[in-house]
Design a protein around this motif. Sequence first.
Motif, PDB file in Angstrom:
ATOM      1  N   LYS A 129       0.840  -1.204   0.000  1.00 37.02           N
ATOM      2  CA  LYS A 129       0.000   0.000   0.000  1.00 37.02           C
ATOM      3  C   LYS A 129       0.875   1.253   0.000  1.00 37.02           C
ATOM      4  O   LYS A 129       0.575   2.244  -0.670  1.00 37.02           O
ATOM      5  N   LEU A 130       1.950   1.216   0.722  1.00 34.89           N
ATOM      6  CA  LEU A 130       2.819   2.380   0.797  1.00 34.89           C
ATOM      7  C   LEU A 130       3.549   2.616  -0.505  1.00 34.89           C
ATOM      8  O   LEU A 130       3.856   3.752  -0.865  1.00 34.89           O
ATOM      9  N   GLU A 131       3.837   1.566  -1.229  1.00 30.74           N
ATOM     10  CA  GLU A 131       4.558   1.751  -2.493  1.00 30.74           C
ATOM     11  C   GLU A 131       3.745   2.558  -3.492  1.00 30.74           C
ATOM     12  O   GLU A 131       4.304   3.145  -4.419  1.00 30.74           O
ATOM     13  N   GLU A 132       2.418   2.566  -3.301  1.00 31.60           N
ATOM     14  CA  GLU A 132       1.618   3.363  -4.226  1.00 31.60           C
ATOM     15  C   GLU A 132       1.844   4.853  -4.016  1.00 31.60           C
ATOM     16  O   GLU A 132       1.650   5.655  -4.910  1.00 31.60           O
ATOM     17  N   GLN A 133       2.224   5.214  -2.775  1.00 35.58           N
ATOM     18  CA  GLN A 133       2.351   6.635  -2.475  1.00 35.58           C
ATOM     19  C   GLN A 133       3.786   7.132  -2.502  1.00 35.58           C
ATOM     20  O   GLN A 133       4.033   8.308  -2.673  1.00 35.58           O
ATOM     21  N   PHE A 134       4.715   6.239  -2.203  1.00 37.69           N
ATOM     22  CA  PHE A 134       6.081   6.687  -1.956  1.00 37.69           C
ATOM     23  C   PHE A 134       7.038   6.064  -2.968  1.00 37.69           C
ATOM     24  O   PHE A 134       6.795   4.997  -3.512  1.00 37.69           O
ATOM     25  N   ASP A 135       8.169   6.767  -3.171  1.00 40.74           N
ATOM     26  CA  ASP A 135       9.197   6.213  -4.053  1.00 40.74           C
ATOM     27  C   ASP A 135      10.000   5.132  -3.355  1.00 40.74           C
ATOM     28  O   ASP A 135      10.423   4.167  -3.970  1.00 40.74           O
TER      29      ASP A 135
END
Lengths: 272, 405
Positions: free
Chosen positions: A109-115
């Motif tokens: 889920k975090l990979e969708e927002q962060f590099d």
Amino acid sequence: MMGKTIVVTSGKGGVGKTTATANIGTGLAMRGHNVVVIDSDIGLRNLDVVMGLENRIVYDLVDIIEGRCKLNQGMIRDKHKLDLYLIPAPQTRDKDCIDPEQLRELCQKLEEQFDYVIVDCPAGIEQGFKNAIAGAQEAIMVTTPEVSAIRDADRVIGLVEAAELHRPKLIINRVNSAMVKRGDMMDKDDIVELLAVDILGMVPVDDRLITATNQGIPVIHDPKALSGAAFSRIVARIDGEEVAIPDLEPRTGIMDKVKEIMGIKGGSYTHA
Amino acid sequence: MLDSELLQVTGRGTNINFTIDDQRAFSDVLSGLETYLSKNRHLLSKGNVTVNVGQRILNKGQLTKIKHALESGSGLHVAQFWCSPDVLSTDDPNDGSVTVMDVKSIQNFSSEPISISTGPLDLKTSTIDHEISHDIENLLPSSTGDIELDEDTYSEGFSPEDPPIDTLSDTPNEIANANGPDTEAFLESGSTHLELSHAIISHTEPQSNLGDLYSEPISDPGPLELALINLEHSIQNGIIDDPDLHNGISNEESDSFNTYNVGFPSSGETEQEPLSLNRQNEALLIKTTCRSGEVVHYAGDVVVLADVNPGAQIIADGDIVVFGNLRGFAHAGAAGDLQATIIALDLDTSRVQIGPYVGISPKISGKRRSRRPEASIAYIRRQHIFVSPFKGRYAKYSGGTLYDG
């Protein structure tokens, strides 16, 4: 574009995983990326202390996973206003309270927002370690040039490769080049020969790093620290740049000897 | 030299078993025993002996005759008789019912009842049942501190938790009254209850001149010789003074490891089944470094084209070849093949095992960096693990001694 999850692990405790995580996260944010760092050392959290954010913790990793708070509520923005966020670990639970699947979902889920999603792995090879590597696509091994750390790093590299995280890279922390020159400490070639992995970088032993940690500022912010400069180079390599690994040679010129006699402290080694 | 139908001698660990045929007449048995002992007297010094009488029922007189035959002049000491469980329920028509006697009393020739403890009827095995070992513990006082047997020297009949059966001798007072002039020396020895002379390591046929003891090793050792050789290996620590070491083999050329016989299957940190059943014809080829904590089990030969790091284990039924640094643990011939070898470009490990023999490198401490690594081969010769420079299998050189298969 999806981000990348990197786990920073070592096997042996106290070699510098948390310091590396904080500095790498900060360095990547300084280069303009979106970064979140996750402390997965449940029960023994210290990434928040190293980053100076311990007074701002309300929600933590387990709260996010168990749904007691929203993702944004659990993330703490960095003190220096960088594009860097921290998800702290709870201090009152232990490592069996989450399982690898849950952490993997969170990382995705975090990979969708962060590099970059950087996970600070706890010491050991038990549940905490298994949780931390579950969501990762790459692994960074941290070790010091001591035989015990090397032995544990070897074991963990085996486990990491068995978990399909191929070709982990190595950071050698606390390198004392004077000792290396004397032959009292393993040098880079010995370590690579034994561990058979590529080197990401070498960080020299540095008093300024300890000072910075105690103040809650990652040492990469300190322009005078040699360890900070080393971390900058490491971050550049992670980011894809080709940066040569300098020889951390001790300076032995005449001025250095004068300084030694007069008791003036300074950097005892230089680098290109 | 030994009528094997009449009398079988097996032994491993800390006891020897003499197994007497069921069917032959007792006088035949006794004379066979006496003949055997007279031929082999020079091989036997001191020891504890267990006599297995199988289905035969012997009365007290016969048992004492056997005991006397074994003990006279040879320093052996009969501690126990084993027989089949059936014996106890049947009567011997000639001698009346079997009386039960205390084992201790056999030593003193008193007339108290004998207890014949039952043992396994399988004559080939020499592992001591755990029950029996506890019987011994109950019968006899345990002495502390006599033998320090570390785990490597146990044969497979023992588990490390069992107290070591260090002496089967009785309390000092009773021993002094028992027969045999050797029993006093027996007690003083203290450190081992079984002292074998070095002559056992290499000896010739019994009738030959005893002065030639240091000639060729036995080509076909009988069970007693093997048993005694194994006994010494499993009890004594340290390099045995192998006289062949002085004949032309210099220590620099081929080092012998401190060797212990740990029996089968391979003792170690991992649990496994014996590998012998599915011997593979193809070798296993590993192209990546074996890292610490990794274990490779294979019922065949193993070739590693990289390093074996400390903490890694390779356990193979066949040979092990490492094209790199062997720093972990390698066990070749895991199913019992004593011809198996371990070859490495740098045999830098502290421990190897071939078959039942564990070798510990003598150069454990000190600066090892100064040693130039060279290709080496580890193999078994004369129950020792030797390490020699390796320049090709079955190479024969004129100078020095290299592995020649």
